[in-house]
Scaffold this motif. Structure first.
Motif, PDB file in Angstrom:
ATOM      1  N   UNK A   1       6.691 -24.954 -10.724  1.00 57.17           N
ATOM      2  CA  UNK A   1       6.935 -26.155  -9.933  1.00 57.17           C
ATOM      3  C   UNK A   1       6.868 -27.440 -10.717  1.00 57.17           C
ATOM      4  N   UNK A   2       6.678 -27.351 -12.062  1.00 56.68           N
ATOM      5  CA  UNK A   2       6.533 -28.566 -12.849  1.00 56.68           C
ATOM      6  C   UNK A   2       7.885 -29.155 -13.266  1.00 56.68           C
ATOM      7  N   UNK A   3       8.980 -28.398 -13.076  1.00 55.24           N
ATOM      8  CA  UNK A   3      10.318 -28.939 -13.343  1.00 55.24           C
ATOM      9  C   UNK A   3      10.974 -28.443 -14.612  1.00 55.24           C
TER      10      UNK A   3
ATOM     11  N   UNK B   1      -2.549 -36.296  -5.604  1.00 52.77           N
ATOM     12  CA  UNK B   1      -3.720 -35.484  -5.940  1.00 52.77           C
ATOM     13  C   UNK B   1      -3.666 -34.132  -5.240  1.00 52.77           C
ATOM     14  N   UNK B   2      -3.328 -34.151  -3.951  1.00 55.01           N
ATOM     15  CA  UNK B   2      -3.321 -32.896  -3.180  1.00 55.01           C
ATOM     16  C   UNK B   2      -2.242 -31.941  -3.658  1.00 55.01           C
ATOM     17  N   UNK B   3      -1.128 -32.502  -4.139  1.00 52.26           N
ATOM     18  CA  UNK B   3      -0.026 -31.647  -4.601  1.00 52.26           C
ATOM     19  C   UNK B   3      -0.063 -31.432  -6.109  1.00 52.26           C
ATOM     20  N   UNK B   4      -1.148 -31.875  -6.734  1.00 50.27           N
ATOM     21  CA  UNK B   4      -1.324 -31.596  -8.161  1.00 50.27           C
ATOM     22  C   UNK B   4      -0.308 -32.264  -9.048  1.00 50.27           C
ATOM     23  N   UNK B   5       0.404 -33.290  -8.534  1.00 52.22           N
ATOM     24  CA  UNK B   5       1.408 -33.971  -9.332  1.00 52.22           C
ATOM     25  C   UNK B   5       2.589 -33.093  -9.700  1.00 52.22           C
TER      26      UNK B   5
ATOM     27  N   UNK C   1       1.022 -23.033  -8.206  1.00 50.50           N
ATOM     28  CA  UNK C   1       2.039 -22.798  -7.182  1.00 50.50           C
ATOM     29  C   UNK C   1       1.485 -22.904  -5.767  1.00 50.50           C
ATOM     30  N   UNK C   2       0.139 -22.969  -5.622  1.00 49.75           N
ATOM     31  CA  UNK C   2      -0.425 -23.066  -4.272  1.00 49.75           C
ATOM     32  C   UNK C   2       0.032 -24.342  -3.575  1.00 49.75           C
ATOM     33  N   UNK C   3       0.050 -25.450  -4.329  1.00 50.05           N
ATOM     34  CA  UNK C   3       0.456 -26.724  -3.737  1.00 50.05           C
ATOM     35  C   UNK C   3       1.903 -26.662  -3.272  1.00 50.05           C
TER      36      UNK C   3
ATOM     37  N   UNK D   1      -0.467 -40.200 -11.153  1.00 51.35           N
ATOM     38  CA  UNK D   1      -0.364 -40.853  -9.840  1.00 51.35           C
ATOM     39  C   UNK D   1       0.721 -41.918  -9.834  1.00 51.35           C
ATOM     40  N   UNK D   2       0.816 -42.686 -10.917  1.00 52.67           N
ATOM     41  CA  UNK D   2       1.811 -43.764 -10.975  1.00 52.67           C
ATOM     42  C   UNK D   2       3.233 -43.212 -10.927  1.00 52.67           C
ATOM     43  N   UNK D   3       3.479 -42.137 -11.672  1.00 52.05           N
ATOM     44  CA  UNK D   3       4.814 -41.539 -11.688  1.00 52.05           C
ATOM     45  C   UNK D   3       5.155 -40.933 -10.331  1.00 52.05           C
TER      46      UNK D   3
END
Length: 733
Positions: free
Chosen positions: A134-136, A277-281, A323-325, A253-255
């Motif tokens: 999920x990081x792209x 934070x909840x979605x782990x960025x 992947x939980x987020x 957080x800024x991105x």
């Protein structure tokens, strides 16, 4: 154009040539690890002429001097295709590619990684994009491919989650390059070998291996030339001695806030920070959340509330590399989809039972589908909802062999598939299977069906893996589909090994089914086909023994389940006799004749016990076929007594009005031809000519001149007229 050969630069092409040639020089210099002074020395014999190279590489020279171009071609050993591209003789549209433009939205803050990826490839080293799910990773590789598409002759995307998928995609690449003349058998192995040879010398090729489990193992499978560039994505770390490693981190957080506000407008920074934070960025999770807000109209505060309600679920899950987020965001979207559009939800959950590969949309054009038999406009509305929620991608898949044909497909991310399937009713697996079977081609030899067979080939494995969920009738349908696909592998691709694999999988499914007669018929068909494929894997003795063993198994299974007087057993014995004769064993002829005599007795018994006219007619025809087959084996034994018995059998058949009336003109002509062969073996010249000429008249109307029987008849008739001894002349005359 051979290195060093001069070519005048056309005025119309000069502006683009200077720029493209400069880019080519810079890229090749990086690959060869040459400084500008070193290249100047190699090309011009003078390190002081570095300004020529610098001006070319920065695009300042619109029309370089021809002598400069020729010197650099020789120094860098540039290929003809590389120079042709600089001259503009190869259009961008001619780039061979299988990737679709998907316009990814989650490339925020990835400019540095894109630049890093480009620089890695300029150094001619494989690049590995790594990071958690999920990081792209795939998005980055895809965007690079599209931005640089015009700089490559080939850009090929390979789904590399399994070895089967790697093989399938690389074979498709070989076909699209029309390398078939390099492989005589056209099997997967031959295609891959042809592709490996091509890759050793190819130029301007970009291959992207997506979702690789073991990067170091995969890269060793394909030899790569200096101008073949490789990018792979993987959750596993890659060796820094082999790869230029680009590790993607989660967004800060800024991105994350920048990304959210690009689509939703200015938002409360504290809420954005909490969501991040909840979605782990994770970009994939954030993309899903933003799509949800756009589609449902909820604001980020409301979405944060949804996440907090599911936070306990998130914490209960065991860690799965981030992947939980993503899982939670998809659960939220799918739950909302159910309230929003139930038909779209049914379609999504049905698609989740297919593998994470392109699925042709037209297979859902039936009453059996989860969306019913909708017209194209209604179907587009249903799919558009899934697109808006960012749950699937839609694109045209161009068949690599028939470049003009495109198949409208959808595909979902592996994580979406897992979430949707976990929330789907189990009966939708049956619906997915029905959709797959409904539109499956039934003619594996027809070239117009080949693209459809290729697209569906990856799908079969999913249903094979979970066939225990299918009813007995549906398992039989699956086996029939696998038989068709095995035939396709053989007829379209001459790949006996792949056909064997499909047939063995079908055999394993049949073993798990109940004791039903149609299962035995299917098993017989599978094993006979399998034997044929094995026979074509190679021509050694062990293969022939394996073929014979399989046919013997078929016959024994039929005898044990349905009795030694069943007509199905008689057919099995005749098939067994055929492979025994082909085995080359010393006593093969005697063994084959013995099996066929047993089949003859069974047919006689069936005829005498038949209790109605239809069954009696069917048994008469079968007995006739068995006797003709026996006559052929007796003739092939080349023993005088056997040949005379064959003569008697054929004469009896021709004198039996019931048998003759049951035959077509062509079948009767084949008996006349067989009679001619027997008379030829016995040197009864006039009788042989008479039978051959009767067959010749019918063959002329029904068979082409290139048909085996037509050729054999022509040869036989010419030989008989000259009283030449035939190949079946008795050896004990």
């Amino acid at each position: 154009m051979p290195a060093g050969k001069s070519r005048n630069i056309p005025e119309a092409a000069s502006e683009s040539f200077g720029s493209k040639f400069g880019q080519l020089i810079k890229r090749r210099r990086g690959q060869e690890d040459l400084t500008q002074p070193r290249l100047a020395l190699l090309a011009f014999g003078d390190e002081g002429k570095t300004s020529r190279i610098s001006e070319l590489e920065t695009g300042k020279v619109v029309k370089p001097h021809q002598k400069t171009v020729d010197a650099l071609i020789v120094a860098l050993n540039l290929t003809e295709s590389e120079i042709e591209r600089c001259y503009g003789n190869e259009e961008v549209g001619k780039t061979i590619t299988n990737i679709a433009k998907l316009n990814p939205k989650s490339l925020t803050a990835r400019a540095d990684e894109l630049c890093q990826l480009g620089n890695a490839l300029k150094r001619a080293r494989p690049a590995a994009i790594t990071g958690m799910g999920g990081v792209g990773k795939s998005t980055l590789a895809l965007e690079y491919a599209w931005r640089e598409l015009e700089n490559y002759r080939v850009v090929w995307w390979v789904s590399a989650s399994t070895q089967y998928s790697v093989t399938s995609h690389m074979v498709e690449l070989a076909r699209s390059l029309q390398l078939k003349e390099l492989g005589k058998t056209h099997s997967d192995g031959a295609w891959l070998e042809a592709l490996r040879d091509w890759l050793r010398t190819a130029s301007d090729v970009l291959i992207i291996f997506d979702s690789v489990e073991n990067p170091d193992v995969l890269i060793s499978q394909f030899p790569l030339g200096k101008s073949v560039y490789v990018v792979l994505t993987s959750r596993s770390p890659a060796s820094k001695t082999t790869f230029e490693c680009i590790e993607l981190d989660e967004w800060d957080i800024a991105t994350s806030r920048i990304y959210i506000e690009e689509t939703l407008g200015e938002q409360d920074p504290l809420v954005c920070a909490e969501i991040s934070k909840m979605l782990g960025g994770l970009p994939l999770a954030l993309e899903q959340g933003v799509s949800y807000c756009v589609e449902t109209g909820c604001n980020v505060a409301q979405y944060l509330s949804l996440l907090e309600q599911n936070a306990e679920k998130l914490l209960r899950r065991s860690p799965q590399s981030g992947s939980e987020a993503v899982w939670i965001t998809f659960e939220i979207s799918i739950n909302k989809l159910g309230q929003y559009n139930s038909v779209s939800l049914n379609l999504l959950q049905t698609i989740s039972y297919f593998p994470a590969s392109p699925i042709p949309l037209h297979i859902f054009d039936s009453d059996a589908s989860p969306i019913g038999n909708l017209d194209p406009f209604e179907r587009n509305d249903v799919i558009s909802v899934l697109l808006k929620f960012a749950l699937v991608k839609r694109f045209d898949l161009v068949d690599p062999v028939r470049r003009s044909s495109a198949i409208d497909c959808v595909q979902m991310h592996t994580l979406v598939r897992d979430v949707a399937q976990s929330m789907a009713p189990t009966e939708l697996f049956q619906v997915a299977f029905s959709c797959f079977c409904k539109g499956h081609p039934t003619s594996p030899r027809d070239p117009k069906n080949f693209p459809e067979f290729r697209v569906r080939d990856n799908v079969i494995g999913e249903f094979v893996e979970h066939c225990s969920k299918l009813s007995m009738d549906d398992r039989a349908r699956l086996v029939l589909t696998m038989i068709l696909n095995a035939s396709f592998k053989w007829y379209a691709e001459s790949d006996a090994r792949a056909a064997c694999k499909r047939s063995l999988d079908a055999q394993n499914i049949l073993v798990s089914m109940h004791n039903m007669k149609n299962v035995d018929v299917l098993m017989g068909s599978v094993k006979r086909n399998l034997a044929g494929y094995i026979a074509n894997v190679g021509d050694d003795y062990s293969n022939k023994k394996e073929v014979q063993r399989l046919y013997k198994e078929v016959a024994d299974e039929v005898r044990l389940k349905w009795g030694e007087k069943d007509p199905l057993y008689a057919r099995s014995l005749v098939d067994l006799a055929t492979v025994i004769e082909q085995s080359g064993e010393e006593d093969a002829s005697d063994k084959a004749i013995s099996e066929i005599r047993c089949a003859e007795e069974i047919c006689m018994h069936s005829l005498f016990t038949a209790d109605n006219d239809d069954l009696r007619r069917e048994n008469i025809k079968m007995l006739s076929e068995v006797k003709r087959r026996l006559a052929s084996s007796l003739l092939g034994s080349r023993r005088l007594a056997n040949i005379r018995e064959a003569q008697s059998l054929v004469e009896d058949a021709l004198e039996d009005k019931v048998i003759v009336d049951s035959l077509t003109d062509l079948e009767l002509a084949e008996i006349h031809m067989q009679a001619g062969m027997i008379e030829w073996a016995l040197e009864n010249w006039s009788e042989a000519i008479c039978f051959f000429e009767k067959a010749e008249k019918v063959f002329a109307d029904h068979l082409s001149e290139s048909h085996d029987n037509a050729i054999m008849l022509k040869i036989g008739l010419a030989a008989v007229k000259q009283h030449k001894v035939g190949p079946w002349a008795p050896i004990d005359h």
